[in-house]
Scaffold this motif. Sequence first.
Motif, mmCIF file in Angstrom:
data_model
loop_
_atom_site.group_PDB
_atom_site.id
_atom_site.type_symbol
_atom_site.label_atom_id
_atom_site.label_comp_id
_atom_site.label_asym_id
_atom_site.label_seq_id
_atom_site.Cartn_x
_atom_site.Cartn_y
_atom_site.Cartn_z
ATOM 1 N N SER A 25 -4.154 -4.157 0.677
ATOM 2 C CA SER A 25 -4.459 -3.416 1.909
ATOM 3 C C SER A 25 -5.187 -4.336 2.871
ATOM 4 C CB SER A 25 -5.317 -2.181 1.593
ATOM 5 O OG SER A 25 -4.635 -1.291 0.744
ATOM 6 N N SER A 36 0.841 -1.191 0.000
ATOM 7 C CA SER A 36 0.000 0.000 0.000
ATOM 8 C C SER A 36 0.881 1.247 0.000
ATOM 9 C CB SER A 36 -0.946 0.005 1.212
ATOM 10 O OG SER A 36 -0.212 -0.117 2.417
ATOM 11 N N ARG A 37 0.270 2.385 -0.296
ATOM 12 C CA ARG A 37 0.998 3.644 -0.426
ATOM 13 C C ARG A 37 1.760 3.982 0.854
ATOM 14 N NH1 ARG A 37 -2.010 9.119 -2.605
ATOM 15 N NH2 ARG A 37 -0.188 10.102 -3.601
ATOM 16 N N THR A 38 2.973 4.505 0.678
ATOM 17 C CA THR A 38 3.835 4.762 1.834
ATOM 18 C C THR A 38 3.435 6.049 2.555
ATOM 19 O OG1 THR A 38 5.458 5.925 0.461
ATOM 20 C CG2 THR A 38 5.756 3.549 0.734
ATOM 21 N N SER A 83 3.798 4.640 -4.383
ATOM 22 C CA SER A 83 2.622 3.791 -4.593
ATOM 23 C C SER A 83 3.045 2.457 -5.193
ATOM 24 C CB SER A 83 1.615 4.483 -5.520
ATOM 25 O OG SER A 83 1.120 5.668 -4.925
ATOM 26 N N ASP A 100 -5.322 12.685 -1.552
ATOM 27 C CA ASP A 100 -4.950 11.364 -2.049
ATOM 28 C C ASP A 100 -4.630 11.370 -3.540
ATOM 29 O OD1 ASP A 100 -5.238 10.312 0.457
ATOM 30 O OD2 ASP A 100 -7.294 9.600 0.133
ATOM 31 N N GLU A 104 -1.503 -3.660 -5.515
ATOM 32 C CA GLU A 104 -1.960 -2.996 -4.294
ATOM 33 C C GLU A 104 -2.615 -4.031 -3.379
ATOM 34 O OE1 GLU A 104 -3.015 -2.260 -7.341
ATOM 35 O OE2 GLU A 104 -2.455 -0.199 -7.829
#
Length: 532
Positions: free
Chosen positions: A464, A405-407, A456, A449, A462
């Motif tokens: 989560s 997931s995005r940092t 990313s 966002d 992706e």
Amino acid sequence: MKLLPRGAMPACGCWHRSSPAGMPGRRLADSRNRAAAPPDRFTRGKPGHDGYAAWPHSAQATYIQAVPKRNFILLVVVCLSCLAAYAAREQAAPGRRFGEVLSLVESSYFERVNEDELVEAAVDAALGKLDEHSAYIHGDVRTDLEATLDQRFGGVGLELSIDEQFRVPVVASPVVNSPAWRAGVRVGDRIEAIDNEPTVGVPLRDIVARLRGPVGEKLVVQIATPTADVEATLDPGAGARHEAERRDVTLVREMIETQSVLGDRRTPAGGWDWMIEGVPGVGFVRIASFGERTASELSAAVDEIAATNDVRGVVIDLRGNPGGLLTAAVEVCDLFLDEGVIVHTRGRRSSDTDKATTLDARRASAGSKLPGVPAVVLVDGLTASAAEIVAACLQDAGRARVVGSRTFGKGTVQSILPLSDDRGLLKLTTSEYLRPSRAPIHRRSDDGDDTVWGVSPDAGYEVSPTTEVIARVASWRRLRDAAGPVPAAFVARGLPRDVDPILARGLEALVGDLGNEKETSRNDDHAPPSGE
């Protein structure tokens, strides 16, 4: 973040060490820069010239009385003092105002105040006006920072958590070859007292502070070892362990060196197995933080992976990594690249009229490890700062896919500046870093966002997980990291790809559909029990 050597010294941070040469200080005139007096300016020992000076450019002889050397030096000192006083008057008005406020508070406030506490609060408030990462570091916070970046501290070598049932610290793992390791302290032991002071209900931070201290000092720890194994669980704090054998253990503090690079699981000798259990040919390295020895530790781990037969891929796990030394992040990237930009840094503008500053590019040197071997980097929302540098660099260079997931989005560098009295450190944001593509990493307060920041995952990778899954994986990993004899109740069950969904997705990125791969296990004790 710049870090000065101690005496002159990475929640998340990117640090940079430097020497104290740049610190402000008094500048003393160098006698070598002073022009020599003209040889005919003063003449002595001749009739009519004793004690007099004649100006050679004068058409008519004019005489003035020579100034004694002692008086001349005194005059220069007085002039310099006047200039310094004038400069201080012009430049130190804010400082004088603060001193006046402090003096009035001390003399007029209706209760006595602590001057040091007032000054520290004022400094904290002033730095808080700058950004969320600049701060005044002192006390235990300074000690913790130095231990994290230096990867060493004076202690007995215990990794602890809190037993929620008994409200006392429980040993998650002894540090290999530490005083606690040699004394036979093992996973699951409860620490009920330190030097006859009970630990029940004491915060874990305070327990750690009691155990750490000067090298060579002794302390006595009361250990309670459960007499019977409890039902296997992923939570070391769960289960009834009322029966225990108690003993006092005398430990002598030593310099404990911490590891920042970890493998998949422990070996019987306390080292690391760097290959993922159940997935032949795939190496696994977890970087917990970026300290002084991170690059050398990673280099040694990668060499062990390369020494195995048929290496098909490597997974670099940066999840939960809060950052650390900028130099360490650059060195880690350089291990996997033989050319190209690793990171750009941008410092302070030279003036308010400048619209931009020059970018400083850190570049990879020739030669790399595991050339041609596919790589995957695992990240999550807690991957920050120096860890984001590594993820962004390897992604931009096409050296690794990013999965997760995005940092966090922390793209600034802090310098650590010591104060003159050595009672604290100033952590000050001094530069920003950008990806090799020059895209920003730092997330500003008004960024949404849909704004470019952080790192990313690659498209299609992706992942989560839910909060419950994240907690379960973390508990499983703590058990898997335990060193030394491990009671059956504390053995981690299950193969990594079955327990950790982000790792499983990363493995798919490396070797395709793992459902068609032949699973192997190196240790039957780690096989999942029936029914799971």
